[in-house]
Design an enzyme around this catalytic site. Structure first.
Site, PDB file in Angstrom:
ATOM      1  N   GLY A  69       0.808  -1.212   0.000  1.00  0.00           N
ATOM      2  CA  GLY A  69       0.000   0.000   0.000  1.00  0.00           C
ATOM      3  C   GLY A  69       0.845   1.267   0.000  1.00  0.00           C
ATOM      4  O   GLY A  69       0.510   2.251  -0.661  1.00  0.00           O
ATOM      5  N   ASN A 149      -8.029   3.517   8.875  1.00  0.00           N
ATOM      6  CA  ASN A 149      -7.431   2.365   9.551  1.00  0.00           C
ATOM      7  C   ASN A 149      -7.499   2.444  11.068  1.00  0.00           C
ATOM      8  O   ASN A 149      -7.443   1.433  11.742  1.00  0.00           O
ATOM      9  CB  ASN A 149      -5.976   2.200   9.098  1.00  0.00           C
ATOM     10  N   GLN A 177      -7.695  -0.468   3.566  1.00  0.00           N
ATOM     11  CA  GLN A 177      -8.572  -1.093   4.568  1.00  0.00           C
ATOM     12  C   GLN A 177      -9.901  -1.552   3.977  1.00  0.00           C
ATOM     13  O   GLN A 177     -10.630  -2.294   4.625  1.00  0.00           O
ATOM     14  CB  GLN A 177      -8.841  -0.116   5.727  1.00  0.00           C
ATOM     15  N   SER A 197      -3.481  -3.382  -0.614  1.00  0.00           N
ATOM     16  CA  SER A 197      -2.361  -4.144  -0.082  1.00  0.00           C
ATOM     17  C   SER A 197      -2.794  -5.574   0.235  1.00  0.00           C
ATOM     18  O   SER A 197      -3.943  -5.803   0.604  1.00  0.00           O
ATOM     19  CB  SER A 197      -1.861  -3.445   1.183  1.00  0.00           C
ATOM     20  N   HIS A 199      -1.463  -7.819   2.642  1.00  0.00           N
ATOM     21  CA  HIS A 199      -1.438  -8.364   4.004  1.00  0.00           C
ATOM     22  C   HIS A 199      -2.569  -7.886   4.910  1.00  0.00           C
ATOM     23  O   HIS A 199      -2.707  -8.358   6.026  1.00  0.00           O
ATOM     24  CB  HIS A 199      -0.064  -8.131   4.660  1.00  0.00           C
ATOM     25  N   THR A 235      11.821  -7.114 -11.435  1.00  0.00           N
ATOM     26  CA  THR A 235      11.252  -8.446 -11.654  1.00  0.00           C
ATOM     27  C   THR A 235      10.046  -8.649 -10.742  1.00  0.00           C
ATOM     28  O   THR A 235      10.104  -8.341  -9.553  1.00  0.00           O
ATOM     29  CB  THR A 235      12.322  -9.525 -11.394  1.00  0.00           C
ATOM     30  N   CYS A 323       4.629   5.122  20.937  1.00  0.00           N
ATOM     31  CA  CYS A 323       5.745   5.552  21.763  1.00  0.00           C
ATOM     32  C   CYS A 323       7.018   5.457  20.939  1.00  0.00           C
ATOM     33  O   CYS A 323       7.592   4.386  20.795  1.00  0.00           O
ATOM     34  CB  CYS A 323       5.855   4.683  22.998  1.00  0.00           C
TER      35      CYS A 323
END
Ligand SMILES: *Cc1c(COP(=O)(O)O)cnc(C)c1O
Length: 394
Positions: A69, A149, A177, A197, A199, A235, A323
């Site tokens: 993404g 997201n 998303q 994306s 994943h 590639t 953080c």
């Protein structure tokens, strides 16, 4: 372990792994080669392109595979800005985009482009009147995410697409998303550029795609070989591409059933938290919301502390404060909703999948009740609140 961080990444589906395996093994050909080992790989890439195009109402030649993404967002924004700068140097986006869009816009600003960052309302929705008011004669691109997201809010993409088309302005949407989670048709929604994306939809990491409407004069982001019709050198990631295809097909096949189940779990968790935990506030829109997204701000606590204590109970979730190098950055999305720094720091995001159960969610809420009680007992903010006459209503 109870996994409630599906907006960060999802479990790779077994059928996706199965589909990819041959391309890590005997099917190792380079798609650009002319012998049959190469053409078998090329065939797999083209077949994947056809399947993914069909899933979003596009044509095969409008799909370009990327490393995910982030690359798709960078490519869309940087190269559209470059290609259309003769027409103008103004872009419109929102304050709640993913950093892949926001940091790209900041880079474009350094290169002499102007960017308008649209505000959103309390629930995270873009206002169409504000969008129209932001349009100028030199506006070349509108980039608004399909669904957020962090808070799960689904934007009025069809209306935004109509406004963009009416003004002759390109419309890009970060659909990372939404792809595989919500019905999506680029023709119907008048989308010119779309990022997705693998994943985030039970596919592999490191693969995604950019949809580029045909006729659009988008240049290359990567320079090198002639792959992807000279537009994306390098590639092809054949195993990733085949995995993305399998994930897309799986997501389309299961969408209706999954949406029903996951949104049921979502609403169950929201109701239970609101019933059992005082001083909490739902972030994002209650109904125009991704099926699996639950995001709350809890007063008097730090999201980071909640996360660590949830982790000790085997629960994976996420917080609106990251953080980094000791400095706590409150979420730009929650601040854009008008939440205070304190509310933004006290946020917790739980993103569900069809593998979660009500029993798991009962355990999560039970754990949260205990964790929040402990943290609040130690909180000077909470002590102050009690001194001022506040009462723990439980
Ligand atoms: C995860 C995500 C991205 C980045 O995608 P990657 O494939 O991880 O690079 C971009 N936009 C949104 C909305 C996301 O959720």
């Amino acid at each position: 372990m109870i996994y409630l961080d599906n907006a960060a990444t999802t479990k790779t589906a077994p059928e996706v792994i199965e589909a990819m395996l041959p391309y890590f093994g005997e099917q190792y050909g380079n798609p650009s080669a002319i012998y049959s080992l190469g053409s078998a790989a090329k065939k797999a890439v083209n077949q994947a392109k056809r399947a993914i195009a069909a899933a979003i109402g596009a044509k095969q030649e409008e799909i370009y595979f990327t490393s995910g993404g982030t690359e798709a967002d960078n490519w869309a924004l940087k190269c559209a800005a470059e290609a259309y700068q003769e027409k103008g140097k103004h872009l419109i986006t929102t304050r709640i985009e993913h950093h892949a869009v926001l940091h790209t816009c900041a880079w474009l600003e350094k290169k002499g482009f102007e960017v308008t960052y649209l505000p959103v309302n309390e629930e995270g929705l873009v206002d169409l009147e504000e969008l129209k008011a932001a349009i100028r004669p030199d506006t070349i691109l509108i980039s608004v995410m399909f669904a957020n997201n962090e808070i799960g809010t689904i934007e009025p993409v069809a209306e935004i697409g109509a406004v963009a088309r009416e003004h002759g302005i390109l419309f890009h949407t970060d659909a990372v998303q939404a792809f595989g989670q919500l019905p999506l048709d680029v023709e119907e929604l008048r989308i010119d550029l779309l990022s997705a994306s693998g994943h985030k939809v039970n596919g592999p990491k490191g693969i995604g795609f950019l949809y580029v409407r045909s006729g659009l004069k988008l240049g290359s982001f990567f320079h090198g070989g002639a792959q992807e019709r000279n537009r994306r050198a390098g590639t092809e990631n054949v195993p990733g591409i085949v995995g993305l295809e399998a994930a897309a097909e799986r997501a389309m096949r299961l969408m209706e059933e999954k949406t029903k189940k996951v949104s049921g779990l979502r609403d169950y968790l929201i109701r239970k938290i609101e019933a059992e935990i005082p001083y909490c506030r739902l972030n994002g829109h209650r109904t125009k919301r991704l099926p699996g997204n639950v995001n709350f701000s809890f007063s008097f606590v730090e999201g980071e502390s909640v996360l660590i204590m949830l982790d000790m109970k085997g629960i994976c979730a996420s917080s609106g404060s990251a953080c980094t190098s000791g400095a706590l950055d409150p979420s730009h999305v929650l601040l854009a909703l008008g939440r205070s720094h304190e509310e933004a720091h006290g946020s917790l995001r739980m993103t569900l999948s069809e593998e979660n159960t009500r029993e798991e969610l009962d355990y999560v809420v039970e754990s949260l009740v205990e964790i929040l009680r402990k943290l609040r007992e130690m909180s000077p903010l909470y002590e102050d609140f009690l001194k001022r006459g506040g009462a723990y209503v439980q």
